[in-house]
Design a protein around this motif. Structure first.
Motif, PDB file in Angstrom:
ATOM      1  N   GLN A   1     -41.326 -30.220 -77.107  1.00 32.94           N
ATOM      2  CA  GLN A   1     -42.449 -30.966 -76.570  1.00 32.94           C
ATOM      3  C   GLN A   1     -42.362 -30.960 -75.049  1.00 32.94           C
ATOM      4  O   GLN A   1     -41.323 -31.288 -74.481  1.00 32.94           O
ATOM      5  CB  GLN A   1     -42.417 -32.415 -77.078  1.00 32.94           C
ATOM      6  N   VAL A   2     -43.445 -30.564 -74.390  1.00 31.70           N
ATOM      7  CA  VAL A   2     -43.522 -30.570 -72.931  1.00 31.70           C
ATOM      8  C   VAL A   2     -44.786 -31.320 -72.553  1.00 31.70           C
ATOM      9  O   VAL A   2     -45.903 -30.847 -72.809  1.00 31.70           O
ATOM     10  CB  VAL A   2     -43.546 -29.150 -72.343  1.00 31.70           C
ATOM     11  N   ARG A   3     -44.599 -32.498 -71.982  1.00 24.55           N
ATOM     12  CA  ARG A   3     -45.706 -33.412 -71.739  1.00 24.55           C
ATOM     13  C   ARG A   3     -46.446 -33.624 -73.059  1.00 24.55           C
ATOM     14  O   ARG A   3     -45.849 -33.995 -74.056  1.00 24.55           O
ATOM     15  CB  ARG A   3     -46.617 -32.893 -70.624  1.00 24.55           C
ATOM     16  N   SER A   4     -47.739 -33.361 -73.103  1.00 25.36           N
ATOM     17  CA  SER A   4     -48.492 -33.607 -74.335  1.00 25.36           C
ATOM     18  C   SER A   4     -48.606 -32.367 -75.212  1.00 25.36           C
ATOM     19  O   SER A   4     -49.238 -32.409 -76.268  1.00 25.36           O
ATOM     20  CB  SER A   4     -49.897 -34.110 -73.987  1.00 25.36           C
ATOM     21  N   ALA A   5     -47.996 -31.269 -74.783  1.00 24.03           N
ATOM     22  CA  ALA A   5     -48.112 -30.011 -75.519  1.00 24.03           C
ATOM     23  C   ALA A   5     -46.876 -29.773 -76.390  1.00 24.03           C
ATOM     24  O   ALA A   5     -45.778 -30.246 -76.086  1.00 24.03           O
ATOM     25  CB  ALA A   5     -48.301 -28.847 -74.553  1.00 24.03           C
ATOM     26  N   HIS A   6     -47.075 -28.994 -77.433  1.00 18.17           N
ATOM     27  CA  HIS A   6     -45.993 -28.695 -78.363  1.00 18.17           C
ATOM     28  C   HIS A   6     -45.804 -27.175 -78.422  1.00 18.17           C
ATOM     29  O   HIS A   6     -46.725 -26.441 -78.769  1.00 18.17           O
ATOM     30  CB  HIS A   6     -46.314 -29.231 -79.760  1.00 18.17           C
ATOM     31  N   LEU A   7     -44.608 -26.722 -78.053  1.00 13.66           N
ATOM     32  CA  LEU A   7     -44.269 -25.300 -78.142  1.00 13.66           C
ATOM     33  C   LEU A   7     -43.464 -25.040 -79.400  1.00 13.66           C
ATOM     34  O   LEU A   7     -42.560 -25.809 -79.737  1.00 13.66           O
ATOM     35  CB  LEU A   7     -43.464 -24.866 -76.910  1.00 13.66           C
ATOM     36  N   SER A   8     -43.803 -23.957 -80.064  1.00 14.50           N
ATOM     37  CA  SER A   8     -43.088 -23.552 -81.275  1.00 14.50           C
ATOM     38  C   SER A   8     -42.718 -22.083 -81.122  1.00 14.50           C
ATOM     39  O   SER A   8     -43.589 -21.201 -81.142  1.00 14.50           O
ATOM     40  CB  SER A   8     -43.966 -23.757 -82.511  1.00 14.50           C
ATOM     41  N   ILE A   9     -41.428 -21.827 -80.945  1.00 15.12           N
ATOM     42  CA  ILE A   9     -40.941 -20.483 -80.637  1.00 15.12           C
ATOM     43  C   ILE A   9     -40.268 -19.885 -81.865  1.00 15.12           C
ATOM     44  O   ILE A   9     -39.334 -20.469 -82.429  1.00 15.12           O
ATOM     45  CB  ILE A   9     -39.939 -20.508 -79.467  1.00 15.12           C
ATOM     46  N   HIS A  10     -40.751 -18.732 -82.265  1.00 17.73           N
ATOM     47  CA  HIS A  10     -40.136 -18.021 -83.387  1.00 17.73           C
ATOM     48  C   HIS A  10     -39.046 -17.103 -82.857  1.00 17.73           C
ATOM     49  O   HIS A  10     -39.262 -16.343 -81.917  1.00 17.73           O
ATOM     50  CB  HIS A  10     -41.191 -17.199 -84.139  1.00 17.73           C
ATOM     51  N   GLN A  11     -37.854 -17.204 -83.432  1.00 14.67           N
ATOM     52  CA  GLN A  11     -36.760 -16.356 -82.991  1.00 14.67           C
ATOM     53  C   GLN A  11     -36.238 -15.510 -84.147  1.00 14.67           C
ATOM     54  O   GLN A  11     -36.379 -15.864 -85.313  1.00 14.67           O
ATOM     55  CB  GLN A  11     -35.640 -17.178 -82.373  1.00 14.67           C
ATOM     56  N   ASP A  12     -35.655 -14.385 -83.774  1.00 13.40           N
ATOM     57  CA  ASP A  12     -35.119 -13.442 -84.757  1.00 13.40           C
ATOM     58  C   ASP A  12     -33.629 -13.268 -84.487  1.00 13.40           C
ATOM     59  O   ASP A  12     -33.215 -12.435 -83.697  1.00 13.40           O
ATOM     60  CB  ASP A  12     -35.849 -12.107 -84.657  1.00 13.40           C
ATOM     61  N   ASN A  13     -32.823 -14.100 -85.149  1.00 11.36           N
ATOM     62  CA  ASN A  13     -31.379 -14.044 -84.926  1.00 11.36           C
ATOM     63  C   ASN A  13     -30.735 -12.798 -85.521  1.00 11.36           C
ATOM     64  O   ASN A  13     -29.582 -12.492 -85.229  1.00 11.36           O
ATOM     65  CB  ASN A  13     -30.713 -15.288 -85.504  1.00 11.36           C
ATOM     66  N   GLY A  14     -31.468 -12.090 -86.353  1.00  8.19           N
ATOM     67  CA  GLY A  14     -30.924 -10.872 -86.943  1.00  8.19           C
ATOM     68  C   GLY A  14     -31.148  -9.639 -86.097  1.00  8.19           C
ATOM     69  O   GLY A  14     -30.688  -8.551 -86.437  1.00  8.19           O
ATOM     70  N   SER A  15     -31.838  -9.802 -84.984  1.00  5.85           N
ATOM     71  CA  SER A  15     -32.141  -8.679 -84.114  1.00  5.85           C
ATOM     72  C   SER A  15     -30.888  -8.202 -83.392  1.00  5.85           C
ATOM     73  O   SER A  15     -29.925  -8.935 -83.198  1.00  5.85           O
ATOM     74  CB  SER A  15     -33.197  -9.094 -83.089  1.00  5.85           C
ATOM     75  N   MET A  16     -30.934  -6.955 -82.949  1.00  2.00           N
ATOM     76  CA  MET A  16     -29.840  -6.394 -82.152  1.00  2.00           C
ATOM     77  C   MET A  16     -29.936  -6.834 -80.690  1.00  2.00           C
ATOM     78  O   MET A  16     -29.036  -6.577 -79.907  1.00  2.00           O
ATOM     79  CB  MET A  16     -29.884  -4.867 -82.211  1.00  2.00           C
ATOM     80  N   HIS A  17     -31.017  -7.519 -80.323  1.00  2.00           N
ATOM     81  CA  HIS A  17     -31.256  -7.860 -78.928  1.00  2.00           C
ATOM     82  C   HIS A  17     -31.179  -9.369 -78.733  1.00  2.00           C
ATOM     83  O   HIS A  17     -31.848 -10.127 -79.431  1.00  2.00           O
ATOM     84  CB  HIS A  17     -32.621  -7.328 -78.483  1.00  2.00           C
ATOM     85  N   VAL A  18     -30.378  -9.793 -77.769  1.00  2.00           N
ATOM     86  CA  VAL A  18     -30.200 -11.231 -77.534  1.00  2.00           C
ATOM     87  C   VAL A  18     -31.500 -11.886 -77.087  1.00  2.00           C
ATOM     88  O   VAL A  18     -31.680 -13.096 -77.245  1.00  2.00           O
ATOM     89  CB  VAL A  18     -29.086 -11.488 -76.493  1.00  2.00           C
TER      90      VAL A  18
END
Length: 225
Positions: free
Chosen positions: A12-29
């Motif tokens: 949550q940043v101020r009144s906005a909501h960020l939702s980040i999808h991550q891929d922990n199985g990727s070869m790239h950090v």
């Protein structure tokens, strides 16, 4: 160690909501969310002129630093883009997010996913390898703000990272750095090279957001000497 293995990171940043999808199985950090991006954003939110009360009797020591009006910015190694998205919501309206080619699909996916929270704006992206002067010049430096979080972990990339920061930031600009020690060798070289170019200010831990003051993570402000 990654921040979490959860497939999504919510912030949550101020009144906005960020939702980040991550891929922990990727070869790239860069396809995972690392903690320093959250630490930097929530520090900025705590002290942002947009969120700080002007009626407060305590002066805001970071009001000038975090006044992003009319500032140009670039993020190095942005990964999934959380840091720039968060700072955009805090007034950094002119920002370009950069990373290497294999990370761009994850970045663009997350920008599209969060577009409604970003006031339906499409943030700018660019492919950038720190060793590529043509790509650096194509960004049209200098920038008022250079953002970098969790980017120091390979000793071989440190010299090009510091050179890129120096080339991109204006003489009166700042590098906002979210930092966690990942490699002792990279850490030693990074700070040795930074000290040649930048004056280094470490944000006191008590000034970080109390819910995002992770023991291992710090925020630094770098300015050209």
């Amino acid at each position: 160690m990654k921040f979490t293995d959860s497939p999504t990171i919510e912030l949550q940043v101020r009144s906005a909501h960020l939702s980040i999808h991550q891929d922990n199985g990727s070869m790239h950090v860069g396809t995972s969310v690392w903690p320093c991006s959250l630490v930097l954003v929530k520090f900025a939110e705590r002290w942002s002129p947009l969120t700080s009360s002007s009626s407060s009797s305590t002066p805001n020591p970071y009001a000038h630093l975090l006044d992003f009006s009319n500032k140009r910015a670039v993020e190095l190694g942005c990964g999934c883009g959380l840091a720039s998205m968060g700072l955009f919501l805090l007034g950094l309206n002119d920002v370009v997010l950069t990373d290497i080619a294999p990370v761009m699909p994850a970045l663009k996916h997350n920008l599209k996913r969060n577009k409604p929270s970003l006031h339906n704006k499409t943030l700018k992206t660019a492919q950038l390898y720190w060793t590529n002067p043509a790509q650096i010049n194509a960004l049209k430096p200098p920038f008022d703000v250079v953002i970098a979080t969790d980017v120091v972990y390979i000793e071989e990339s440190v010299a090009s990272l510091v050179a890129a920061m120096e080339a991109l930031v204006s003489d009166n600009g700042v590098v906002l750095l979210g930092y966690q020690l990942r490699s002792p060798e990279a850490d030693r070289l990074f700070w040795e090279l930074c000290a040649r170019v930048f004056a280094i200010e470490k944000i006191p831990h008590e000034d970080l957001h109390p819910e995002y003051a992770y023991e291992e993570a710090d925020v630094f402000v770098l300015r050209k000497k």
